[in-house]
Design a protein around this motif. Structure first.
Motif, PDB file in Angstrom:
ATOM      1  N   THR A 227       7.480  -7.655 -11.588  1.00  0.00           N
ATOM      2  CA  THR A 227       6.150  -7.528 -10.993  1.00  0.00           C
ATOM      3  C   THR A 227       5.172  -6.795 -11.908  1.00  0.00           C
ATOM      4  N   TYR A 228       5.634  -5.675 -12.485  1.00  0.00           N
ATOM      5  CA  TYR A 228       4.677  -4.803 -13.177  1.00  0.00           C
ATOM      6  C   TYR A 228       4.629  -5.030 -14.688  1.00  0.00           C
TER       7      TYR A 228
ATOM      8  N   GLU B 235       6.737  -7.735  -5.230  1.00  0.00           N
ATOM      9  CA  GLU B 235       7.924  -6.959  -5.583  1.00  0.00           C
ATOM     10  C   GLU B 235       8.994  -7.076  -4.497  1.00  0.00           C
TER      11      GLU B 235
ATOM     12  N   GLY C 128      13.196  -6.403 -10.054  1.00  0.00           N
ATOM     13  CA  GLY C 128      12.013  -6.651  -9.229  1.00  0.00           C
ATOM     14  C   GLY C 128      10.805  -5.898  -9.762  1.00  0.00           C
ATOM     15  N   GLY C 129      11.020  -4.625 -10.125  1.00  0.00           N
ATOM     16  CA  GLY C 129       9.926  -3.821 -10.663  1.00  0.00           C
ATOM     17  C   GLY C 129       9.446  -4.366 -12.002  1.00  0.00           C
TER      18      GLY C 129
ATOM     19  N   SER D 227       0.813  -6.992  -5.107  1.00  0.00           N
ATOM     20  CA  SER D 227       1.926  -6.619  -5.974  1.00  0.00           C
ATOM     21  C   SER D 227       3.100  -6.070  -5.171  1.00  0.00           C
ATOM     22  N   SER D 228       2.828  -5.321  -4.100  1.00  0.00           N
ATOM     23  CA  SER D 228       3.990  -4.827  -3.354  1.00  0.00           C
ATOM     24  C   SER D 228       4.649  -5.950  -2.552  1.00  0.00           C
TER      25      SER D 228
END
Lengths: 338, 77
Positions: free
Chosen positions: A32-33, A49, A28-29, A45-46
């Motif tokens: 997203t990032y 995620e 997931g991290g 973004s949160s």
């Protein structure tokens, strides 16, 4: 040889499951990032995620749980449960009925035949109600997902509280002697000869579990994704502790409001849990959130309409009233004690 | 002539089972008559506590499950 084949297949499947499951957070991290190159700490973004992490996590938990429960359920049938319950005295019967409600296969579309089947077999009315309350409310999917997301304490509380409501509400309904508020045809119904049960071996049980996975997951995945999307929105955009003021412990009216809001809503248990998680994160009190969840999955308008076939309006209201009151009391209790 | 009855008060599972049964009977090319029993009082007379249920010639074959046409064929022959 067949047993060996099944054992190997199952072991391999569980190992693969674990390998993927325990790497989902990292994925997931990374997604997203690194892949989408979003900023750490932003609203969107949160939310992204949360969604990318929770969706596969919840769906994978769901597959595992439904399979396991499917195996357990292959040992229980409504016929067997009825046999256990008929002729039991009231208090013991209420407790047994609530427990059996957890493991007996049940779908709200079968509530009516089940009710009639129980009552005509001599299961006391209050005991039948204990079963009818516990079966939908203590949802095995919700139970294991709560365990997966919040640990055994919350899962245990949910189950204990659900059983308590089912036992006590059923017992009260039994004491009220509401027999005259049941549609008369129920007592005149002639139950046909019970269906004879086929013997089932281990391979059959595994197949039963797999069929349960196919049937249930194909039906609830959309609720899960919608639930996670709402949860992700709350997670990303609702400010920290924003909910504390009106869903926190100090807002005395939050518990009844949560129940009133929850009764007309109907969602699958698997879909409500991600929302529960996001609400708790933002400062809502556990008792309030549990009350909301139980009202959503335990009481619903479609269920009321189904029950209207066998119960006169007064008994439908009494039934909903007692269960709703039970949920409210429990909600307060949690908020005060925890 | 096979008499096929589908017991259930009209949920989506019942429709799926009825469709399977119909497909099975057609593929086998047998003479059949299919009936949906939706009245709960009639359903109870078969002694089932879970719907949908499949009844062939008055005998309850399956309760609470959807079957594939292949599985139903075995029950029709």
């Amino acid at each position: 040889m067949r047993i060996l084949k099944w054992t190997l297949l199952l072991t391999a499947a569980v190992l693969l499951w674990g390998l993927i499951y325990f790497n989902l957070a990292a994925f997931g991290g990374w997604f997203t990032y690194s892949l989408l190159k979003m900023q750490q700490g932003g609203h969107l973004s949160s939310a992204v995620e949360f969604f990318v992490f929770e969706t596969p996590k919840v769906l994978m938990l769901l597959v595992l749980v439904v399979f396991g429960i499917g195996i357990i359920r292959s040992f229980f049938t409504p016929e067997r449960t009825r046999k256990i319950l008929s002729g039991k005295s009231e208090t013991v019967g209420n407790i047994l009925a609530a427990l059996l409600g957890v493991v007996t296969p049940f779908c709200s579309c079968s509530a009516v035949p089940l009710f009639v089947g129980f009552v005509t077999a001599g299961v006391p009315l209050g005991v039948t109600f204990s079963f009818l309350i516990s079966a939908p409310m203590i949802n095995e999917i919700a139970l294991v997902m709560l365990f997966g997301m919040f640990g055994w304490k919350v899962a245990g509380l949910y189950m204990g509280v659900g059983l308590l409501i089912a036992i006590v509400a059923g017992w009260i309904l039994g004491r009220l002697h509401m027999e005259k508020h049941i549609e008369p045809w129920v007592f005149e119904a002639k139950m046909g000869e019970a269906v004879k049960e086929d013997a089932i071996n281990w391979e059959g049980r595994i197949r039963y579990g797999l069929i349960a996975v196919r049937d249930i997951v194909s039906k609830v995945w959309i609720y899960v994704i919608l639930g996670i999307a709402v949860g992700a929105g709350i997670h990303g955009y609702v400010p920290q502790d924003f909910l504390a003021s009106f869903m926190g412990k100090d807002a005395w009216w939050s518990v009844p409001a949560a129940v009133l809001l929850g009764v007309p809503m109907y969602s699958n248990a698997a879909g409500i849990i991600p929302i529960v998680k996001a609400l708790l994160e933002k400062g809502a009190a556990l008792g309030t959130v549990l009350a909301f969840m139980m009202a959503v999955i335990g009481l619903s308008l479609p269920e009321a309409i189904i029950l209207r076939n066998i119960l006169k309006p007064k008994l439908v209201f009494t039934f909903f009233g007692i269960v709703a009151a039970g949920i409210i009391i429990i909600g307060y209790l949690f908020n005060i004690l925890l | 002539m096979k008499k096929i009855q589908i017991l259930g008060s009209g949920c989506s599972k019942c429709k799926a089972l009825a469709l399977s049964a119909e497909t099975a009977a057609k593929e086998m090319g047998i003479e059949y008559q299919i009936e949906k029993v939706t009245d709960i009082k009639e359903i109870m007379k078969f002694g089932v506590m879970m719907t949908p249920a499949l009844v062939v010639d008055g005998q309850v074959k399956v309760v609470g499950k959807i079957l594939s046409p292949e599985q139903i064929k075995a029950m029709l022959s």
